[in-house]
Design an enzyme around this catalytic site. Structure first.
Site, PDB file in Angstrom:
ATOM      1  N   SER A  88       1.186  -7.418  -0.872  1.00 21.61           N
ATOM      2  CA  SER A  88       1.790  -8.430   0.033  1.00 21.61           C
ATOM      3  C   SER A  88       1.025  -9.622   0.326  1.00 21.61           C
ATOM      4  O   SER A  88       1.455 -10.499   0.808  1.00 21.61           O
ATOM      5  CB  SER A  88       2.178  -7.710   1.359  1.00 21.61           C
ATOM      6  OG  SER A  88       1.344  -7.597   2.144  1.00 21.61           O
ATOM      7  N   GLU A 147      -0.683 -36.007  26.870  1.00 25.09           N
ATOM      8  CA  GLU A 147      -0.922 -36.942  25.879  1.00 25.09           C
ATOM      9  C   GLU A 147      -0.661 -36.513  24.343  1.00 25.09           C
ATOM     10  O   GLU A 147       0.125 -37.193  23.597  1.00 25.09           O
ATOM     11  CB  GLU A 147      -2.450 -37.540  25.751  1.00 25.09           C
ATOM     12  CG  GLU A 147      -2.925 -38.192  24.780  1.00 25.09           C
ATOM     13  CD  GLU A 147      -4.291 -38.722  24.977  1.00 25.09           C
ATOM     14  OE1 GLU A 147      -4.782 -39.451  23.913  1.00 25.09           O
ATOM     15  OE2 GLU A 147      -5.247 -38.138  25.484  1.00 25.09           O
ATOM     16  N   THR A 177       1.051  -4.490   4.200  1.00 24.81           N
ATOM     17  CA  THR A 177       0.775  -4.665   5.692  1.00 24.81           C
ATOM     18  C   THR A 177       0.228  -6.188   6.014  1.00 24.81           C
ATOM     19  O   THR A 177       0.176  -6.711   7.053  1.00 24.81           O
ATOM     20  CB  THR A 177      -0.164  -3.689   6.277  1.00 24.81           C
ATOM     21  OG1 THR A 177      -1.182  -3.455   5.667  1.00 24.81           O
ATOM     22  CG2 THR A 177       0.555  -2.276   6.296  1.00 24.81           C
ATOM     23  N   ASP A 178      -0.454  -6.638   4.851  1.00 23.64           N
ATOM     24  CA  ASP A 178      -1.086  -7.777   4.846  1.00 23.64           C
ATOM     25  C   ASP A 178      -0.175  -8.843   5.402  1.00 23.64           C
ATOM     26  O   ASP A 178      -0.618  -9.760   6.238  1.00 23.64           O
ATOM     27  CB  ASP A 178      -1.641  -8.317   3.468  1.00 23.64           C
ATOM     28  CG  ASP A 178      -3.023  -7.718   3.267  1.00 23.64           C
ATOM     29  OD1 ASP A 178      -3.261  -6.586   4.084  1.00 23.64           O
ATOM     30  OD2 ASP A 178      -3.523  -7.835   2.250  1.00 23.64           O
ATOM     31  N   THR A 231       0.848  -1.054  -0.042  1.00 17.92           N
ATOM     32  CA  THR A 231       0.067  -0.007  -0.058  1.00 17.92           C
ATOM     33  C   THR A 231       0.900   1.214  -0.045  1.00 17.92           C
ATOM     34  O   THR A 231       0.575   2.264  -0.294  1.00 17.92           O
ATOM     35  CB  THR A 231      -0.798   0.155   1.235  1.00 17.92           C
ATOM     36  OG1 THR A 231      -1.640  -1.153   1.242  1.00 17.92           O
ATOM     37  CG2 THR A 231      -1.742   1.179   1.325  1.00 17.92           C
ATOM     38  N   TYR A 278      -7.557   0.693  -4.368  1.00 23.62           N
ATOM     39  CA  TYR A 278      -6.222   1.283  -5.119  1.00 23.62           C
ATOM     40  C   TYR A 278      -5.539   0.015  -5.438  1.00 23.62           C
ATOM     41  O   TYR A 278      -5.674  -1.197  -5.052  1.00 23.62           O
ATOM     42  CB  TYR A 278      -5.329   1.961  -3.928  1.00 23.62           C
ATOM     43  CG  TYR A 278      -5.033   1.175  -2.823  1.00 23.62           C
ATOM     44  CD1 TYR A 278      -3.834   0.229  -2.767  1.00 23.62           C
ATOM     45  CD2 TYR A 278      -5.799   1.277  -1.757  1.00 23.62           C
ATOM     46  CE1 TYR A 278      -3.584  -0.298  -1.450  1.00 23.62           C
ATOM     47  CE2 TYR A 278      -5.628   0.532  -0.542  1.00 23.62           C
ATOM     48  CZ  TYR A 278      -4.675  -0.182  -0.374  1.00 23.62           C
ATOM     49  OH  TYR A 278      -4.301  -0.943   0.771  1.00 23.62           O
ATOM     50  N   LYS A 309      -0.912  -7.629  12.755  1.00 25.75           N
ATOM     51  CA  LYS A 309      -2.117  -6.789  12.243  1.00 25.75           C
ATOM     52  C   LYS A 309      -3.289  -6.980  12.948  1.00 25.75           C
ATOM     53  O   LYS A 309      -3.717  -7.961  12.870  1.00 25.75           O
ATOM     54  CB  LYS A 309      -2.063  -6.864  10.905  1.00 25.75           C
ATOM     55  CG  LYS A 309      -2.928  -5.696  10.144  1.00 25.75           C
ATOM     56  CD  LYS A 309      -2.960  -5.702   8.676  1.00 25.75           C
ATOM     57  CE  LYS A 309      -3.590  -4.798   8.028  1.00 25.75           C
ATOM     58  NZ  LYS A 309      -3.823  -4.861   6.600  1.00 25.75           N
TER      59      LYS A 309
END
Length: 329
Positions: free
Chosen positions: A60, A288, A93-94, A13, A27, A166
């Site tokens: 990203s 376990e 940022t993803d 971005t 965008y 995020k």
């Protein structure tokens, strides 16, 4: 003499554009090259001599193992061989937290490495990218930033790559460390640290990627009410998946239907780490499950647990040894 900082651009971005000054969605990410990003913030030259590199120019959400490997190798070369004093990575940022944690485990230097990005495109009247980039360079040139591990800077916050995630899809203040908190804060280019991370990182990890061209295949599966018969786990395993991270409910609980299939696949050498779909808190495994070979992801979220499991599988496929990695890193 000013420090020398390398800025590596990967898209996102922060390099996004749209034909509307008021638009903050819709965008095209990764539309601008690094020269445009640098020209938008001439003030960073007050801090350092800047050298720019375009590593990729993608949204990203399409980040790949290949790009992360290339990024880590380039950073290691710059910091170790080319006498760069610090590195800033501009990133969408993803998946920023995943790339940051990957670098936190694979960069072999105590010099500052800082990731930053933007929640709004470069063409927006309220674009946050320029200030974030300014802050990232300020942090990378600060003497106290050494040996802190890889860091993320967003919205004036300094966060550890190990703990940052995020937490909002659109807000400017989108990154937090739910259990750990911030490492520090940046105010008008001045850096203030008030926290430190104790988990080992960078030079103190065994993960050397210099000669790696690819990484073991590791996938993530969600656990949920009325979870099916394990068809997805079987399909992934048959398609070459070597490790699975389960985003369990609560403190890492897995639906019994899914768990039964996982137990069978683990007998065929599938490695399974258990994380949680909850943002905060620790995963807890029963004795376990530990004995069966399930790996506790501790407080790592599923996407970061995947990063560590991939790198762990480059060293060995022993679940007990991998569990130690999850405790240390």
């Amino acid at each position: 003499m000013k420090p020398k900082i390398a800025i590596l651009a990967t898209g996102g971005t922060i390099a996004g554009t749209i034909d509307s000054a008021i638009a903050t969605t819709g965008y095209k990410a990764g539309a601008l090259n690094i020269e445009v990003l640098l020209d938008a913030v001439p003030q960073i030259k007050e801090f350092a001599t800047i050298i720019g590199y375009q590593i990729s120019n993608i949204d990203s959400s399409s980040m790949s193992n290949e790009i992360q490997l290339n990024l880590a190798k380039k950073i290691n070369k710059l910091l170790i061989e080319d006498e760069i004093d610090g590195v800033v990575v501009t990133h969408g940022t993803d998946t920023m937290e995943e790339s940051a944690y990957f670098l936190n485990l694979t960069v072999k230097s105590d010099k500052p490495v800082v990731l930053t990005g933007a929640m709004r495109p470069a063409t927006s009247m309220s674009a946050d990218g320029p200030k974030n980039l300014y802050n990232a360079v300020a942090l990378a040139t600060n003497e106290k930033s050494k040996n802190k591990g890889v860091m993320i800077v967003m919205n004036d916050r300094i966060l550890s790559a190990r703990t940052a995630t995020k937490t909002h899809t659109l807000n400017l203040d989108a990154f937090f460390s739910p259990d750990f908190g911030d490492l520090g804060y940046i105010l008008d280019g001045k850096v203030y640290f008030y926290n430190t991370i104790e988990k080992l990182h960078t030079k103190n990890t065994p993960f050397n990627i210099d000669n790696l061209e690819n990484l073991p295949k590791v996938d993530i599966l969600y656990s949920y009410s009325d979870d099916g018969s394990g068809i997805a786990a079987k399909a992934l395993f048959d398609n070459g998946t070597q490790g699975l991270v389960i985003a369990g409910s609560g403190s890492g609980n897995i639906h019994q239907n899914q768990k039964n299939i996982l137990k069978d696949l683990m007998k065929k050498n599938l490695i399974v780490a258990v994380s949680s779909r909850i943002q905060a808190g620790q995963v807890v495994l029963s004795k376990e499950d530990e004995d069966l070979g399930f790996i506790c992801a501790q407080d790592l979220n599923p996407q970061k647990a995947r990063i560590l499991l991939m790198l762990s599988l480059t060293k060995n496929n022993n679940s007990k040894k991998i569990q130690e990695y999850f405790k240390i890193y």
